[in-house]
Design a protein around this motif. Sequence first.
Motif, PDB file in Angstrom:
ATOM      1  N   VAL A  13       0.807  -1.162  -0.136  1.00 25.43           N
ATOM      2  CA  VAL A  13       0.018  -0.070   0.005  1.00 25.43           C
ATOM      3  C   VAL A  13       0.900   1.400  -0.203  1.00 25.43           C
ATOM      4  N   PRO A  14       0.981   1.846  -1.156  1.00 27.62           N
ATOM      5  CA  PRO A  14       1.787   3.063  -1.254  1.00 27.62           C
ATOM      6  C   PRO A  14       1.576   4.165  -0.085  1.00 27.62           C
ATOM      7  N   GLY A  15       2.360   4.463   0.532  1.00 24.66           N
ATOM      8  CA  GLY A  15       2.199   5.863   1.411  1.00 24.66           C
ATOM      9  C   GLY A  15       1.664   5.459   2.704  1.00 24.66           C
ATOM     10  N   LEU A  16       1.177   4.309   2.883  1.00 21.75           N
ATOM     11  CA  LEU A  16       0.406   4.056   4.274  1.00 21.75           C
ATOM     12  C   LEU A  16       1.429   4.172   5.356  1.00 21.75           C
ATOM     13  N   GLN A  17       2.783   3.400   5.224  1.00 23.34           N
ATOM     14  CA  GLN A  17       3.703   3.725   6.270  1.00 23.34           C
ATOM     15  C   GLN A  17       3.824   5.098   6.715  1.00 23.34           C
ATOM     16  N   GLU A  18       3.912   6.068   5.891  1.00 23.19           N
ATOM     17  CA  GLU A  18       4.327   7.431   6.145  1.00 23.19           C
ATOM     18  C   GLU A  18       3.193   7.980   6.756  1.00 23.19           C
ATOM     19  N   ALA A  19       1.841   7.698   6.267  1.00 16.59           N
ATOM     20  CA  ALA A  19       0.691   8.167   6.711  1.00 16.59           C
ATOM     21  C   ALA A  19       0.661   7.546   8.486  1.00 16.59           C
ATOM     22  N   GLU A  20       0.770   6.149   8.658  1.00 17.99           N
ATOM     23  CA  GLU A  20       0.845   5.789   9.939  1.00 17.99           C
ATOM     24  C   GLU A  20       1.783   6.508  11.097  1.00 17.99           C
ATOM     25  N   MET A  21       2.981   6.699  10.332  1.00 19.54           N
ATOM     26  CA  MET A  21       3.860   7.535  11.141  1.00 19.54           C
ATOM     27  C   MET A  21       3.530   8.930  11.396  1.00 19.54           C
ATOM     28  N   LYS A  22       3.031   9.487  10.574  1.00 20.69           N
ATOM     29  CA  LYS A  22       2.650  10.973  10.749  1.00 20.69           C
ATOM     30  C   LYS A  22       1.416  10.973  11.863  1.00 20.69           C
ATOM     31  N   LYS A  23       0.464  10.123  11.673  1.00 25.25           N
ATOM     32  CA  LYS A  23      -0.590   9.952  12.727  1.00 25.25           C
ATOM     33  C   LYS A  23      -0.059   9.820  14.072  1.00 25.25           C
ATOM     34  N   GLN A  24       1.086   8.792  14.248  1.00 31.05           N
ATOM     35  CA  GLN A  24       1.315   8.601  15.565  1.00 31.05           C
ATOM     36  C   GLN A  24       2.304   9.813  16.135  1.00 31.05           C
ATOM     37  N   ARG A  25       2.925  10.646  15.199  1.00 32.34           N
ATOM     38  CA  ARG A  25       3.823  11.592  15.608  1.00 32.34           C
ATOM     39  C   ARG A  25       2.498  12.922  16.071  1.00 32.34           C
ATOM     40  N   GLU A  26       1.632  12.839  15.428  1.00 29.82           N
ATOM     41  CA  GLU A  26       0.693  13.869  15.696  1.00 29.82           C
ATOM     42  C   GLU A  26      -0.228  13.450  17.034  1.00 29.82           C
ATOM     43  N   PHE A  27      -0.300  12.152  17.391  1.00 33.66           N
ATOM     44  CA  PHE A  27      -1.010  11.972  18.448  1.00 33.66           C
ATOM     45  C   PHE A  27      -0.176  12.021  19.670  1.00 33.66           C
ATOM     46  N   TYR A  28       1.190  11.575  19.635  1.00 30.64           N
ATOM     47  CA  TYR A  28       1.948  11.974  20.579  1.00 30.64           C
ATOM     48  C   TYR A  28       2.141  13.407  21.012  1.00 30.64           C
ATOM     49  N   HIS A  29       2.460  14.083  19.852  1.00 28.68           N
ATOM     50  CA  HIS A  29       2.556  15.362  19.976  1.00 28.68           C
ATOM     51  C   HIS A  29       1.395  16.109  20.688  1.00 28.68           C
ATOM     52  N   LYS A  30       0.311  15.778  20.330  1.00 30.62           N
ATOM     53  CA  LYS A  30      -0.767  16.396  21.106  1.00 30.62           C
ATOM     54  C   LYS A  30      -0.834  16.235  22.532  1.00 30.62           C
ATOM     55  N   LEU A  31      -0.420  14.976  22.950  1.00 30.37           N
ATOM     56  CA  LEU A  31      -0.233  14.660  24.297  1.00 30.37           C
ATOM     57  C   LEU A  31       0.893  15.054  25.011  1.00 30.37           C
ATOM     58  N   GLY A  32       1.644  15.886  24.206  1.00 31.36           N
ATOM     59  CA  GLY A  32       3.073  16.232  24.751  1.00 31.36           C
ATOM     60  C   GLY A  32       3.987  15.534  25.199  1.00 31.36           C
ATOM     61  N   MET A  33       4.059  14.085  24.425  1.00 24.81           N
ATOM     62  CA  MET A  33       5.093  13.336  24.694  1.00 24.81           C
ATOM     63  C   MET A  33       5.971  13.039  23.705  1.00 24.81           C
ATOM     64  N   GLU A  34       7.221  12.494  23.772  1.00 25.03           N
ATOM     65  CA  GLU A  34       8.126  12.223  22.851  1.00 25.03           C
ATOM     66  C   GLU A  34       7.722  10.777  22.129  1.00 25.03           C
ATOM     67  N   VAL A  35       7.895  10.869  20.817  1.00 22.40           N
ATOM     68  CA  VAL A  35       7.543   9.741  19.841  1.00 22.40           C
ATOM     69  C   VAL A  35       8.404   8.640  20.581  1.00 22.40           C
ATOM     70  N   PRO A  36       7.719   7.297  20.876  1.00 21.34           N
ATOM     71  CA  PRO A  36       8.783   6.238  21.218  1.00 21.34           C
ATOM     72  C   PRO A  36       9.428   5.966  19.771  1.00 21.34           C
ATOM     73  N   GLY A  37      10.826   5.568  20.033  1.00 10.77           N
ATOM     74  CA  GLY A  37      11.689   5.277  18.975  1.00 10.77           C
ATOM     75  C   GLY A  37      12.605   6.624  18.640  1.00 10.77           C
ATOM     76  N   ASP A  38      12.036   7.612  18.911  1.00 16.23           N
ATOM     77  CA  ASP A  38      12.755   8.809  18.185  1.00 16.23           C
ATOM     78  C   ASP A  38      14.051   8.939  19.158  1.00 16.23           C
ATOM     79  N   ILE A  39      15.272   9.489  18.859  1.00 10.22           N
ATOM     80  CA  ILE A  39      16.236   9.474  19.592  1.00 10.22           C
ATOM     81  C   ILE A  39      16.237  11.043  19.832  1.00 10.22           C
ATOM     82  N   LYS A  40      16.084  11.501  21.114  1.00 14.00           N
ATOM     83  CA  LYS A  40      16.038  12.951  21.402  1.00 14.00           C
ATOM     84  C   LYS A  40      15.259  13.883  20.594  1.00 14.00           C
TER      85      LYS A  40
END
Length: 173
Positions: A13-40
């Motif tokens: 599925v083209p673009g699905l992984q990028e869309a999922e990562m974007k949604k995950q980042r937005e979710f954690y950003h909304k909660l004010g938390m660091e995204v798991p797996g990101d380094i600093k």
Amino acid sequence: HDRTMQDIVYKLVPGLQEAEMKKQREFYHKLGMEVPGDIKGETCSTKQHLDSHRNGETKTDENSNKEASEEKQEEDNDYHRSDEQVSICLECNSSKLRGLKRKWIRCSAQATVLHLKKFIAKKLNLSSFNELDILCNEEILGKDHTLKFVVVTRWRFKKAPLLLHYRPKMDLL
């Protein structure tokens, strides 16, 4: 938690992984938390890297090599922590071997029985990991079985942790 299936779907599925990562980042950003797996809080993704190449941007070999080594270092620091995890209780099944000080471990579901043999042999100061048998439900496990396979085939419908026994290898001749 089926990584293989997830990888296949992402490739089909083209673009699905990028869309999922974007949604995950937005979710954690909304909660004010660091995204798991990101380094600093690093937010660079493969999508950004691919987009720059699609837009005709070229980077010097030195910069691209530096980025590649940073990505490799990021991958190397994971140590399978993002894999599905299995809780295990390792019990000694023989009076010839001593028990482990810490018999409860948690490791990647992709680890094999051979990894457990090596771990136990190292902790018990055995000369070789080939001197051990690991059993689940009184059945000797093959060295190439992953812990996920053992859980699915031998520990079905039972609660965690997976109870495994170890003993000195027995020649059945």
